[in-house]
Design a protein around this motif. Structure first.
Motif, PDB file in Angstrom:
ATOM      1  N   THR A   4      29.201 -97.202-100.883  1.00 27.67           N
ATOM      2  CA  THR A   4      30.010 -96.469 -99.931  1.00 27.67           C
ATOM      3  C   THR A   4      29.305 -96.417 -98.583  1.00 27.67           C
ATOM      4  O   THR A   4      28.134 -96.062 -98.493  1.00 27.67           O
ATOM      5  CB  THR A   4      30.275 -95.039-100.427  1.00 27.67           C
ATOM      6  OG1 THR A   4      30.926 -95.124-101.687  1.00 27.67           O
ATOM      7  CG2 THR A   4      31.154 -94.282 -99.447  1.00 27.67           C
ATOM      8  N   THR A  78      31.871 -87.715 -96.620  1.00 29.01           N
ATOM      9  CA  THR A  78      32.457 -86.770 -97.564  1.00 29.01           C
ATOM     10  C   THR A  78      32.382 -85.327 -97.071  1.00 29.01           C
ATOM     11  O   THR A  78      32.994 -84.442 -97.673  1.00 29.01           O
ATOM     12  CB  THR A  78      31.765 -86.878 -98.939  1.00 29.01           C
ATOM     13  OG1 THR A  78      30.350 -86.693 -98.776  1.00 29.01           O
ATOM     14  CG2 THR A  78      32.028 -88.239 -99.562  1.00 29.01           C
ATOM     15  N   ARG A 106      28.713 -86.450-106.078  1.00 30.76           N
ATOM     16  CA  ARG A 106      27.794 -87.594-106.173  1.00 30.76           C
ATOM     17  C   ARG A 106      26.868 -87.456-107.374  1.00 30.76           C
ATOM     18  O   ARG A 106      26.597 -88.430-108.084  1.00 30.76           O
ATOM     19  CB  ARG A 106      26.975 -87.727-104.879  1.00 30.76           C
ATOM     20  CG  ARG A 106      27.771 -88.234-103.686  1.00 30.76           C
ATOM     21  CD  ARG A 106      26.853 -88.647-102.548  1.00 30.76           C
ATOM     22  NE  ARG A 106      26.081 -87.525-102.024  1.00 30.76           N
ATOM     23  CZ  ARG A 106      26.501 -86.703-101.073  1.00 30.76           C
ATOM     24  NH1 ARG A 106      27.713 -86.862-100.553  1.00 30.76           N
ATOM     25  NH2 ARG A 106      25.732 -85.721-100.638  1.00 30.76           N
ATOM     26  N   ARG A 109      28.917 -88.164-110.620  1.00 35.40           N
ATOM     27  CA  ARG A 109      29.224 -89.599-110.793  1.00 35.40           C
ATOM     28  C   ARG A 109      27.988 -90.381-111.232  1.00 35.40           C
ATOM     29  O   ARG A 109      28.094 -91.336-111.997  1.00 35.40           O
ATOM     30  CB  ARG A 109      29.783 -90.184-109.497  1.00 35.40           C
ATOM     31  CG  ARG A 109      31.265 -89.923-109.287  1.00 35.40           C
ATOM     32  CD  ARG A 109      31.784 -90.680-108.086  1.00 35.40           C
ATOM     33  NE  ARG A 109      31.770 -92.120-108.306  1.00 35.40           N
ATOM     34  CZ  ARG A 109      32.821 -92.826-108.701  1.00 35.40           C
ATOM     35  NH1 ARG A 109      33.965 -92.224-108.969  1.00 35.40           N
ATOM     36  NH2 ARG A 109      32.730 -94.139-108.850  1.00 35.40           N
ATOM     37  N   THR A 385      33.935 -93.220-102.645  1.00 28.78           N
ATOM     38  CA  THR A 385      33.169 -92.458-103.623  1.00 28.78           C
ATOM     39  C   THR A 385      34.035 -91.929-104.758  1.00 28.78           C
ATOM     40  O   THR A 385      33.511 -91.523-105.800  1.00 28.78           O
ATOM     41  CB  THR A 385      32.482 -91.254-102.952  1.00 28.78           C
ATOM     42  OG1 THR A 385      33.478 -90.416-102.351  1.00 28.78           O
ATOM     43  CG2 THR A 385      31.495 -91.714-101.899  1.00 28.78           C
TER      44      THR A 385
END
Length: 447
Positions: A4, A78, A106, A109, A385
């Motif tokens: 990203t 983000t 984040r 994930r 993301t």
């Protein structure tokens, strides 16, 4: 894992909002809920690739139907734009990855990524084939039947085995709970939250009862797996999550694990099964494509099958939008500056049907993906993301299921019109269930 790029927003002093139709909010909301693809096409003819609506669920909303603008949104900082509000976390739970933003998203994930890439997915290929053979053992020969529901069972059983590593009484209970929960949850997910309690017989109350039953089963499964003497060596997804820790050494709570597993079970199996239902609907109406697939299935190759899956995902988009919520004072998107509090919705299906991205876009043509990677306009898994964490898992599963069916069955072609697109709430499926006629091969291809 998709890299990203963080795009830093310049200082913006005033809002510049795309124009949109001046029709009553209730009509905009009803049109978007009941026929959003048709609505987006009609409005974009007049207002172009970006326009503004007022939707009861998302509030003031900018609709984007242009790939460069979609890329800009997906790659945005983000801190400036986060997950659309409301989102699927109100169905899947506050511990789902859908509920998280920024740093929390984040971190989550990073924990979820390992089970869905590389060696882990290769370990699941045998499961995909076994479940396909088990489900197809009783398929009728020479008589038309729906493929969508069998695909739902294959993908649910496959994800259950991948998540929990074994079969058993608890998994039978999940097989009973998950399908009606997914059907109901998909319908409720596109409706605003109720403003009051409608009682224990309401759809929301039924959804809560399914969730209570699910939580009880998951608690039993977690206890069983944690007490397994071989726990440290298990490679199922639940064991991997139970052993995983964040950078600070903390672990996911049981509730968060339950929410994430529900996300995997619900979102993962329905979308993959819907795409497979479309696969059989499409290839049975395109003899040249089917013949090429059959010839390849007799070999170890899969280039054309992969291209076919990509084309099915393009021309019969199962999930047709991805959304973000503006947190910055204003977010610059192309020539526009979208104010804080707005939603921005990417119309995935509209982008994948653009003639400047895909010439003759209504033509079903896997050849357009043979020898080339999908371009900017191919975005069935969303982007940035928040791109679907299980995309690679789904791709391999579809490839193995399709290969297994082609090797063991002859699929009759038909000149019948293509099945219409049917909304199940979140996902779009073949209206008649992806009906086909098959005959079992005397000897499987490639053997």
């Amino acid at each position: 894992m998709t890299e990203t790029v963080t795009v830093v927003q310049p200082e913006i002093t005033e809002a510049r909002i795309p124009p949109g139709p001046r029709i009553p909010v209730v009509l905009q909301g009803a049109g978007y809920a009941l026929a959003r693809r048709w609505m987006v096409k009609r409005i974009s003819r007049r207002y172009g690739d970006i326009f503004t609506l007022r939707l009861p669920m998302f509030g003031r909303t900018v609709i984007v139907a242009e790939p460069q603008l979609a890329k800009q949104l997906f790659q945005a900082n983000t801190e400036d734009v986060g997950n659309v509000q409301p989102n699927l976390s109100r169905i899947l739970g506050s511990g789902s990855v859908f509920a998280l933003d920024g740093t929390d998203h984040r971190r989550r994930r990073k924990l979820l990524t390992p089970p869905f890439h590389g060696k882990s997915i290769r370990n699941y290929e045998a499961i995909f084939e076994e479940e396909t053979l088990r489900e197809s053992a009783n398929w009728p020969e020479g008589r038309e039947f729906e493929t969508l529901e069998p695909m739902m069972r294959i993908t649910l059983n496959a994800i259950l085995r991948a998540v929990f590593g074994a079969d058993g009484e608890q998994l039978d209970e999940l097989r009973r709970i998950i399908p009606p929960w997914v059907t109901l949850g998909s319908r409720l997910a596109v409706l605003p939250n109720p403003t009051r309690d409608y009682g224990r017989f309401s759809p929301w109350a039924r959804l809560a009862r399914y969730r209570s039953q699910y939580d009880a089963v998951i608690d039993q499964l977690i206890e069983r797996i944690e007490s397994d003497p071989d726990f440290e060596h298990r490679d199922d997804i639940l064991a991997l999550l139970l052993r995983s820790t964040y950078e600070d050494g903390s672990a996911m709570s049981r509730k968060d694990i339950g929410d994430e597993l529900l996300t995997l079970l619900a979102a993962g199996h329905e979308t993959t099964a819907s795409t497979l239902g479309w696969a059989f609907e499409r290839i049975s109406r395109h003899p040249d494509v089917l013949a090429e697939l059959v010839a390849e299935a007799a070999t170890d190759g899969n280039e054309y099958r992969q291209a076919t899956i990509l084309e099915i995902q393009r021309v019969r988009t199962v999930i047709d939008f991805a959304g973000r919520h503006v947190y910055a004072p204003a977010f610059e998107l192309g020539d526009w500056a979208i104010p804080r509090g707005y939603s921005v919705i990417v119309a995935l299906a509209a982008i994948q049907e653009r003639p400047d991205e895909f010439p003759d876009p209504d033509r079903f043509d896997p050849q357009r993906f043979v020898g080339s990677r999908p371009g900017l306009g191919w975005i069935p898994f969303g982007g940035g993301t928040r791109r679907c964490v299980g995309a690679a898992f789904a791709n391999v599963e579809m490839d193995v299921v399709l290969r297994t069916v082609l090797r063991h069955f002859v699929i009759e072609t038909t000149t019948a019109p293509g099945e219409k697109v049917h909304s199940r709430g979140v996902a779009y499926t073949p209206k008649s269930g992806g009906r086909v006629v098959v005959h079992r091969r005397a000897t499987a291809l490639g053997q």
